[in-house]
Write a protein that holds these residues in place. Structure first.
Motif, PDB file in Angstrom:
ATOM      1  N   GLY A  17       1.638 -54.191   0.713  1.00  0.00           N
ATOM      2  CA  GLY A  17       0.692 -54.008  -0.265  1.00  0.00           C
ATOM      3  C   GLY A  17      -0.278 -54.989  -0.069  1.00  0.00           C
ATOM      4  O   GLY A  17      -1.009 -55.259   0.963  1.00  0.00           O
ATOM      5  N   THR A  18      -0.563 -55.897  -1.310  1.00  0.00           N
ATOM      6  CA  THR A  18      -1.568 -57.057  -1.287  1.00  0.00           C
ATOM      7  C   THR A  18      -1.122 -58.470  -0.689  1.00  0.00           C
ATOM      8  O   THR A  18      -1.647 -59.421  -1.097  1.00  0.00           O
ATOM      9  CB  THR A  18      -2.407 -57.205  -2.692  1.00  0.00           C
ATOM     10  N   SER A  19       0.260 -58.267  -0.359  1.00  0.00           N
ATOM     11  CA  SER A  19       0.766 -59.732   0.079  1.00  0.00           C
ATOM     12  C   SER A  19       1.110 -59.385   1.678  1.00  0.00           C
ATOM     13  O   SER A  19       0.918 -58.653   2.219  1.00  0.00           O
ATOM     14  CB  SER A  19       2.082 -59.879  -0.827  1.00  0.00           C
ATOM     15  N   LYS A  20       1.800 -60.700   2.031  1.00  0.00           N
ATOM     16  CA  LYS A  20       1.933 -60.906   3.477  1.00  0.00           C
ATOM     17  C   LYS A  20       3.611 -61.817   3.615  1.00  0.00           C
ATOM     18  O   LYS A  20       3.399 -62.816   2.713  1.00  0.00           O
ATOM     19  CB  LYS A  20       0.794 -61.537   4.413  1.00  0.00           C
ATOM     20  N   ALA A  21       4.208 -61.602   4.495  1.00  0.00           N
ATOM     21  CA  ALA A  21       5.459 -62.220   4.667  1.00  0.00           C
ATOM     22  C   ALA A  21       6.064 -62.482   5.802  1.00  0.00           C
ATOM     23  O   ALA A  21       5.676 -61.647   6.878  1.00  0.00           O
ATOM     24  CB  ALA A  21       6.445 -61.722   3.406  1.00  0.00           C
ATOM     25  N   VAL A 157      -6.694 -54.621  -0.622  1.00  0.00           N
ATOM     26  CA  VAL A 157      -6.618 -54.556   0.943  1.00  0.00           C
ATOM     27  C   VAL A 157      -7.781 -53.639   1.470  1.00  0.00           C
ATOM     28  O   VAL A 157      -7.912 -52.625   1.186  1.00  0.00           O
ATOM     29  CB  VAL A 157      -5.090 -53.734   1.336  1.00  0.00           C
ATOM     30  N   PRO A 158      -8.235 -54.110   2.546  1.00  0.00           N
ATOM     31  CA  PRO A 158      -9.266 -53.553   3.401  1.00  0.00           C
ATOM     32  C   PRO A 158      -8.811 -52.586   3.843  1.00  0.00           C
ATOM     33  O   PRO A 158      -7.698 -52.166   4.338  1.00  0.00           O
ATOM     34  CB  PRO A 158      -9.944 -54.616   4.433  1.00  0.00           C
ATOM     35  N   ARG A 300      -0.277 -70.233 -10.154  1.00  0.00           N
ATOM     36  CA  ARG A 300      -1.525 -69.922  -9.666  1.00  0.00           C
ATOM     37  C   ARG A 300      -1.826 -68.612 -10.593  1.00  0.00           C
ATOM     38  O   ARG A 300      -1.068 -67.899 -10.539  1.00  0.00           O
ATOM     39  CB  ARG A 300      -1.618 -69.888  -8.126  1.00  0.00           C
ATOM     40  N   MET A 301      -3.141 -68.242 -10.566  1.00  0.00           N
ATOM     41  CA  MET A 301      -3.571 -66.906 -10.884  1.00  0.00           C
ATOM     42  C   MET A 301      -3.538 -65.706  -9.730  1.00  0.00           C
ATOM     43  O   MET A 301      -4.050 -66.243  -8.790  1.00  0.00           O
ATOM     44  CB  MET A 301      -5.138 -66.976 -11.635  1.00  0.00           C
ATOM     45  N   HIS A 302      -3.101 -64.693  -9.898  1.00  0.00           N
ATOM     46  CA  HIS A 302      -2.924 -63.743  -9.021  1.00  0.00           C
ATOM     47  C   HIS A 302      -4.325 -63.075  -8.705  1.00  0.00           C
ATOM     48  O   HIS A 302      -5.185 -62.700  -9.762  1.00  0.00           O
ATOM     49  CB  HIS A 302      -1.895 -62.462  -9.368  1.00  0.00           C
ATOM     50  N   LYS A 303      -4.556 -62.943  -7.568  1.00  0.00           N
ATOM     51  CA  LYS A 303      -5.951 -62.276  -7.083  1.00  0.00           C
ATOM     52  C   LYS A 303      -5.841 -60.751  -7.221  1.00  0.00           C
ATOM     53  O   LYS A 303      -6.739 -60.125  -7.027  1.00  0.00           O
ATOM     54  CB  LYS A 303      -6.261 -62.858  -5.822  1.00  0.00           C
ATOM     55  N   ALA A 304      -4.642 -60.201  -7.273  1.00  0.00           N
ATOM     56  CA  ALA A 304      -4.416 -58.831  -7.470  1.00  0.00           C
ATOM     57  C   ALA A 304      -3.157 -58.705  -8.407  1.00  0.00           C
ATOM     58  O   ALA A 304      -2.566 -59.702  -8.784  1.00  0.00           O
ATOM     59  CB  ALA A 304      -4.268 -58.104  -6.130  1.00  0.00           C
ATOM     60  N   THR A 367       0.852 -49.366   0.883  1.00  0.00           N
ATOM     61  CA  THR A 367       0.742 -49.613   2.054  1.00  0.00           C
ATOM     62  C   THR A 367       1.290 -50.594   2.826  1.00  0.00           C
ATOM     63  O   THR A 367       1.381 -51.801   2.244  1.00  0.00           O
ATOM     64  CB  THR A 367      -0.769 -49.094   3.032  1.00  0.00           C
ATOM     65  N   ALA A 368       1.658 -50.566   4.236  1.00  0.00           N
ATOM     66  CA  ALA A 368       2.352 -51.755   4.682  1.00  0.00           C
ATOM     67  C   ALA A 368       2.067 -51.688   6.254  1.00  0.00           C
ATOM     68  O   ALA A 368       1.939 -50.407   6.880  1.00  0.00           O
ATOM     69  CB  ALA A 368       3.818 -51.767   4.620  1.00  0.00           C
TER      70      ALA A 368
END
Length: 381
Positions: A17-21, A157-158, A300-304, A367-368
């Protein structure tokens, strides 16, 4: 000087999705809890606001980890533990889940051979150890390989990708055991200033508290940088969040809440549908959304919109009398949430009314993609 021994561990970087790990197999990490925490901090380069000496991305959305193991539980393929790695402190929060990162667990499990690939869709049954809840991921597969290319678009996500349907099964009570932890649809919290605010506390996917934007002097459509430039607003949001923790018995004194619980509860302010501009400068029309929400977690404020903030938002939208329900446009079984990067549609199924009200399932498309696979190196004296 003592000699420095360099150690390395297999690691996969996944976008979910909108994160990375950073994804690890459980068997590759230390079994001891403190040793595992120390390992993760070194791998990410924390604490350091740049995380320059590790693999962290210097942002809460990219300072996350997923630890995966095959499962012997009936009806479960893999067990998944989520960790939010602090950037500024030597701390890894495992009190809740991340829905976006959850969407990469299925592809990772298939790629690692933990689940047999079946064309055209492989169903991966995931048990999240943080919340003790089931997630079922429908992962597109072609010739027994995970498909990543497609036409599905996620705001934040682009480009586009192949849609992974995420089914969060019976997500209510993930943290406290109850959808409405206080037993009330709306509670009142008195601030140190003397002001009283209305808050709806909902536990679904993760624990979240919802307040009206106008009660704390906001429009509701502010972007993260605008909020984070206002120290007074940040202090108010954290005070409300901390006093929710105190009201639930999570800490003895609200002033101690941040040291013990950073991920949960999340705090969100909401407002009625209105046209706003995203971080990318695109205009979101009021008639394309049902509610506007802004979420804060880990200071922190979420960007998404995090999925595990989207789930309680959608749940609250279906509960008459809640702060969210009162401001939400009610049109269908899908709640369209306006967030700083665009729109998140959340499908929701419920049953019963009033005291028998229950969330049966929440469905979110994501999506991932696998970004890198190799070994993460960390210095060890």
């Amino acid at each position: 000087m003592p000699a420095v021994k360099e150690s390395s561990v297999p690691c996969t970087i996944m976008r979910g999705g909108t994160s990375k790990a950073l994804f690890f197999l459980d068997s590759d990490l230390p079994a001891d809890v403190q040793q595992r925490t120390d390992f993760l901090l070194r791998a990410f380069g924390s604490p350091d606001i740049r995380q320059v000496d590790g693999m962290g991305g210097a942002d809460p959305l990219t300072s996350k980890t997923a630890i995966i193991r095959p499962s012997n539980m009936p009806g479960v393929d893999v067990e998944y533990t989520f960790g939010q790695v602090s950037i500024t402190e030597p701390f890894v929060d495992m009190a809740g889940n991340c829905g976006n990162i959850s969407s990469a667990v299925g592809p990772y499990a298939i790629d690692k051979g933990l689940v047999s690939a079946v064309d055209p869709v492989t169903t991966v049954r995931i048990f999240n150890t943080n919340t003790k809840k089931m997630i079922v991921a429908d992962v597109p597969v072609h010739e027994r390989r995970v498909v990543t290319q497609g036409t599905y678009k996620i705001n934040g996500v682009p480009g586009t990708g192949a849609e992974i349907k995420m089914h969060f099964v019976d997500p209510g009570g993930a943290i406290t055991g109850k959808l409405l932890p206080t037993g009330n649809v709306t509670d009142k919290i008195k601030l140190e200033s003397g002001q009283t605010v209305d808050v709806s506390i909902v536990d679904a996917g993760n624990l979240a508290g919802f307040i009206r934007a106008d009660q704390i002097g906001l429009r509701g459509d502010e972007l993260p940088a605008e909020i984070e430039s206002r120290a007074g607003i940040l202090a108010t949001l954290e005070e409300i969040r901390a006093k929710i923790s105190e009201s639930l018995g999570m800490c003895g004194n609200w002033r101690d809440a941040y040291q013990r619980y950073r991920t949960n509860p999340k705090i969100a302010f909401v407002s009625a549908p209105a046209t706003f501009r995203t971080l990318q400068g695109q205009q979101v029309p009021a008639d394309s959304i049902d509610i506007v929400a802004r979420v804060r977690a880990m200071g922190r404020m979420h960007k998404a919109s995090a999925i595990t903030a989207g789930i309680p938002t959608a749940a609250a939208a279906k509960i008459p009398g809640s702060v969210v329900h009162a401001r939400c446009r009610h049109s269908s079984s899908t709640v369209r949430i306006g967030h700083p990067s665009g729109i998140m549609p959340v499908g929701i199924s419920t049953s019963g009314e009033k005291e028998n009200f229950r969330l049966t399932e929440v469905i979110v498309g994501r999506t991932a993609r696998k970004l890198m696979e190799g070994r993460v190196f960390l210095p060890e004296t």
